[in-house]
Enzyme design. Structure first.
Site, mmCIF file in Angstrom:
data_model
loop_
_atom_site.group_PDB
_atom_site.id
_atom_site.type_symbol
_atom_site.label_atom_id
_atom_site.label_comp_id
_atom_site.label_asym_id
_atom_site.label_seq_id
_atom_site.Cartn_x
_atom_site.Cartn_y
_atom_site.Cartn_z
ATOM 1 C CE1 TYR A 176 7.042 65.616 71.822
ATOM 2 C CE2 TYR A 176 7.761 66.029 69.682
ATOM 3 C CZ TYR A 176 8.275 65.696 71.161
ATOM 4 O OH TYR A 176 9.225 64.613 71.268
ATOM 5 C CG HIS A 208 7.577 59.629 72.869
ATOM 6 N ND1 HIS A 208 6.188 60.672 72.733
ATOM 7 C CD2 HIS A 208 8.307 59.893 73.068
ATOM 8 C CE1 HIS A 208 6.441 61.863 72.720
ATOM 9 N NE2 HIS A 208 8.189 61.568 73.389
#
Length: 308
Positions: A50, A131
């Site tokens: 992110y 992830h």
């Protein structure tokens, strides 16, 4: 410190303050986290992906000195200096100062978490998630998971799991490993309940679920459904179904996004929903909706009409 059986019902997704789709200034990012805290949010989720680490740095700074919260971050992408200049090309409006390198090896996982802790300014985190290992599934199962299990034993993390926007691969982790938690994005919502087999398996094995992507990227985010479904223009059939759901909600005085937030929490495996926000105003709007109850008759009518 909270246990996984006592996870907060509403969490803050920190991708937007890392510049998801559009840049967010430092002051606004801090004010957004402060607004979430003021509204009682005590679950915060971030990742190196992110904003090329910006989300982790900002979240860590905003939470500095606070206690009594649960924080999750992720492993699988290492950040390495890049010399190409320009802006990031993976959805974040940030300078392309780093490049993401997929790495689900044991050493890569340990290095990833060590670097995340440095960006967060913390000695440990509560939850570490593998992830998006869609294209690296065997390596994630045989190397990333054992590495996280070691870190759990060492006390560097309290709980471990996997975070994905599909349900079949997480089901393998639930069935074949000792994960504590799964983050499932977009696969158990008002418009897509395909992830139900995963949730049922999690319930059977005591794995807690964090439901993300509850608006399916935007279609359920406003009282009048429009925009994207799973980050693409909504297909006509899906848009029509969303409009039918919205019409039923309206008869009960419930806004479509209010129902979208409440729906995943009806499944007993779902401990929390995680909502991204880029401004204090978005936090306040979400909190105003999640604090209002949804009548059981609404769910019964949606079920009777075959809409959920």
């Amino acid at each position: 410190m909270r246990t996984l059986d006592d996870l907060p019902r509403h969490g803050f997704g920190a991708a937007p303050i890392g510049g998801l789709y559009e840049a967010v200034g430092e002051e606004q990012a801090r004010a957004t986290v402060e607004a979430a805290w003021s509204r009682g949010v005590r679950l915060f989720d971030t990742a190196p992906h992110y904003g090329l680490g910006l989300s982790e740095r900002r979240l860590g700074a905003a939470l500095a000195g606070r206690t009594g919260y649960v924080l999750s971050t992720k492993v699988g992408r290492l950040l390495r200096p890049a010399g190409r200049g320009g802006r990031d090309d993976q959805g974040f409006d940030v300078p392309a100062a780093y490049e993401r390198v997929w790495d689900f090896s044991r050493d890569g996982v340990r290095r990833s978490l060590e670097e995340s802790l440095d960006r967060l300014g913390l000695p440990r985190v509560d939850i570490a998630l593998i992830h998006d290992p869609d294209d690296h599934l065997e390596e994630a199962l045989t190397q990333a998971y054992p590495a996280l299990a070691e870190l759990r034993e060492e006390g560097v993390v309290r709980a471990i799991g996997v975070g994905m926007n599909q349900w079949r691969a997480p089901l393998r982790f639930v069935e074949e490993t000792g994960v504590d938690v799964v983050m499932l994005a977009g696969r158990y919502t008002l418009l897509d309940q395909s992830g139900l087999p995963l949730l049922d398996a999690c319930l059977e094995r005591g794995v807690r679920v964090l439901a993300a992507g509850v608006f399916n990227s935007g279609l359920l985010a406003t009282p009048r459904p429009s925009g994207t479904f799973d980050y693409r223009p909504a297909p006509p059939a899906v848009l029509e179904r969303a409009r039918r759901v919205a019409a039923v909600c309206e008869t009960y005085g419930v806004a479509l996004p209010q129902a979208a937030m409440a729906f995943p929490l009806r499944h007993p495996a779902v401990a929390s929903i995680v909502l991204g926000a880029r401004s204090p105003q978005e936090v306040e709007a979400n909190a105003a909706l999640w604090s209002r109850p949804v009548p059981d008759d609404l769910w019964r009518e949606l079920e009777a009409e075959g809409l959920i």
